[in-house]
Write a protein that holds these residues in place. Structure first.
Motif, PDB file in Angstrom:
ATOM      1  N   VAL A 140      -0.460   4.877  -5.382  1.00 43.64           N
ATOM      2  CA  VAL A 140      -0.838   6.214  -5.509  1.00 43.64           C
ATOM      3  C   VAL A 140      -1.977   6.148  -6.720  1.00 43.64           C
ATOM      4  O   VAL A 140      -1.806   5.127  -7.777  1.00 43.64           O
ATOM      5  CB  VAL A 140       0.092   7.333  -5.847  1.00 43.64           C
ATOM      6  N   THR A 141      -2.575   7.206  -6.808  1.00 44.39           N
ATOM      7  CA  THR A 141      -3.330   7.718  -8.093  1.00 44.39           C
ATOM      8  C   THR A 141      -2.830   8.598  -8.772  1.00 44.39           C
ATOM      9  O   THR A 141      -2.341   9.680  -8.200  1.00 44.39           O
ATOM     10  CB  THR A 141      -4.966   8.198  -7.499  1.00 44.39           C
ATOM     11  N   PRO A 179       1.064  -1.169  -0.005  1.00 43.17           N
ATOM     12  CA  PRO A 179       0.089   0.025  -0.020  1.00 43.17           C
ATOM     13  C   PRO A 179       0.977   1.289  -0.004  1.00 43.17           C
ATOM     14  O   PRO A 179       0.386   2.326  -0.527  1.00 43.17           O
ATOM     15  CB  PRO A 179      -0.666   0.126   1.269  1.00 43.17           C
ATOM     16  N   PRO A 210      -5.981  -3.419   0.523  1.00 42.65           N
ATOM     17  CA  PRO A 210      -6.358  -2.199   0.393  1.00 42.65           C
ATOM     18  C   PRO A 210      -5.261  -1.063   0.505  1.00 42.65           C
ATOM     19  O   PRO A 210      -4.398  -1.028   1.293  1.00 42.65           O
ATOM     20  CB  PRO A 210      -7.389  -2.016   1.903  1.00 42.65           C
ATOM     21  N   TRP A 211      -5.515   0.001  -0.378  1.00 38.98           N
ATOM     22  CA  TRP A 211      -4.517   1.064  -0.082  1.00 38.98           C
ATOM     23  C   TRP A 211      -5.365   2.405  -0.345  1.00 38.98           C
ATOM     24  O   TRP A 211      -6.660   2.635  -0.587  1.00 38.98           O
ATOM     25  CB  TRP A 211      -3.539   1.062  -1.453  1.00 38.98           C
ATOM     26  N   ASP A 212      -4.572   3.503  -0.124  1.00 35.49           N
ATOM     27  CA  ASP A 212      -5.168   4.917   0.045  1.00 35.49           C
ATOM     28  C   ASP A 212      -5.143   5.627  -1.513  1.00 35.49           C
ATOM     29  O   ASP A 212      -4.275   6.048  -1.914  1.00 35.49           O
ATOM     30  CB  ASP A 212      -4.339   5.656   1.014  1.00 35.49           C
ATOM     31  N   ALA A 213      -6.412   5.516  -2.064  1.00 35.40           N
ATOM     32  CA  ALA A 213      -6.477   6.039  -3.283  1.00 35.40           C
ATOM     33  C   ALA A 213      -6.607   7.500  -3.415  1.00 35.40           C
ATOM     34  O   ALA A 213      -6.663   8.307  -4.509  1.00 35.40           O
ATOM     35  CB  ALA A 213      -7.875   5.378  -4.176  1.00 35.40           C
ATOM     36  N   THR A 214      -6.745   8.255  -2.209  1.00 41.02           N
ATOM     37  CA  THR A 214      -6.679   9.465  -2.091  1.00 41.02           C
ATOM     38  C   THR A 214      -5.289  10.227  -2.253  1.00 41.02           C
ATOM     39  O   THR A 214      -5.303  11.188  -2.628  1.00 41.02           O
ATOM     40  CB  THR A 214      -7.391  10.084  -0.873  1.00 41.02           C
ATOM     41  N   ARG A 215      -4.363   9.254  -2.195  1.00 37.50           N
ATOM     42  CA  ARG A 215      -2.807   9.829  -2.368  1.00 37.50           C
ATOM     43  C   ARG A 215      -2.799  10.049  -3.991  1.00 37.50           C
ATOM     44  O   ARG A 215      -2.612   8.970  -4.666  1.00 37.50           O
ATOM     45  CB  ARG A 215      -1.995   8.654  -1.825  1.00 37.50           C
ATOM     46  N   THR A 216      -2.307  11.259  -4.339  1.00 37.81           N
ATOM     47  CA  THR A 216      -2.307  11.759  -5.638  1.00 37.81           C
ATOM     48  C   THR A 216      -0.957  11.916  -6.011  1.00 37.81           C
ATOM     49  O   THR A 216      -0.246  12.660  -5.219  1.00 37.81           O
ATOM     50  CB  THR A 216      -3.331  12.485  -6.173  1.00 37.81           C
TER      51      THR A 216
END
Length: 239
Positions: free
Chosen positions: A185-186, A181, A228-234
């Protein structure tokens, strides 16, 4: 799908075989998918759709284990990636799977993917076991309808970039590191008032994004290896 008691390369192979048998990882896309241009671009109706194939090649590729522990992915499981030349007209400098256009002489997507991989990386196709294909995906900016061919490297051979005008790097990435994770990133691409977002992976400082990252993201989810990973990290797309 499960890989048996504890992660192993054999379990990963079983997972991939089951994935190819079940299909689809995504819904098939007909050629009419090209009728709608990407955001901010005109529809290039004058150009025909090009059929292509890429080789998504897994296996125990080297002695370097993953840095990340993963409950479902063996530490020695890798995937083969390349980096495109920055001088190419489409997707310059991006990380990709080896592959290219399906020629009339090719027996199909599988043959094309193996041929292109051999031309780009020097791998010996006789050591690759083709497990199956996934539904074709459109790459609208270059009007390619691309079939991902999933393979397993039974007998790995030496690989390197063979034509710097097309490929500048060939490298192996541990799958367990890709699903970490902290490495996900996105990417955000803004153009002409439109915004595109997609999954991306940090492969030791090299950003895997765009079409290649989409395939990896959906494949890892479908085979049961993702966490699961943090898709809000861009991060901005490197264009």
């Amino acid at each position: 799908m499960t890989a048996g008691p504890g992660p192993s390369a054999a379990g990963a192979l079983a997972d991939l075989l089951a994935l190819c048998a079940e299909r689809p990882v995504w819904e098939p896309h007909p050629e009419r998918a090209f009728d709608d241009p990407p955001p901010g671009r005109a529809a290039p109706h004058a150009r025909p759709v090009r059929r292509s194939a890429v080789l998504v090649l897994f296996g125990v590729l080297d002695d370097a284990a993953a840095r990340t522990d993963h409950p479902a992915v063996a530490a020695d499981l890798d995937v083969l990636l390349t980096r495109r030349s920055p001088t190419l007209s489409h997707h310059p400098g991006q990380v990709s799977f080896p592959g290219g256009g399906i020629d009339p002489a090719d027996a199909g997507p599988e043959a094309a993917a193996l041929r292109e991989a051999q031309e780009e990386t020097g791998l010996d196709p006789s050591g690759v076991r083709v497990l199956g294909t996934l539904p074709p995906l459109p790459v609208t900016v270059s009007r390619n309808l691309v079939t991902p061919v999933v393979g397993w490297w039974d007998r790995p051979s030496a690989v390197a970039a063979t034509d710097p005008a097309e490929t500048v790097d060939v490298f192996r990435v541990p799958v367990a590191d890709l699903v970490d994770p902290g490495r996900r990133v996105t990417t955000v691409l803004r153009h002409a008032g439109h915004e595109w977002r997609g999954p991306a992976f940090d492969a030791d400082g090299v950003l895997v994004w765009g079409f290649t990252a989409f395939i990896l993201d959906r494949l890892l989810d479908s085979v049961g290896w993702a966490v699961p990973w943090d898709a809000t990290r861009t991060v901005p797309a490197p264009v």
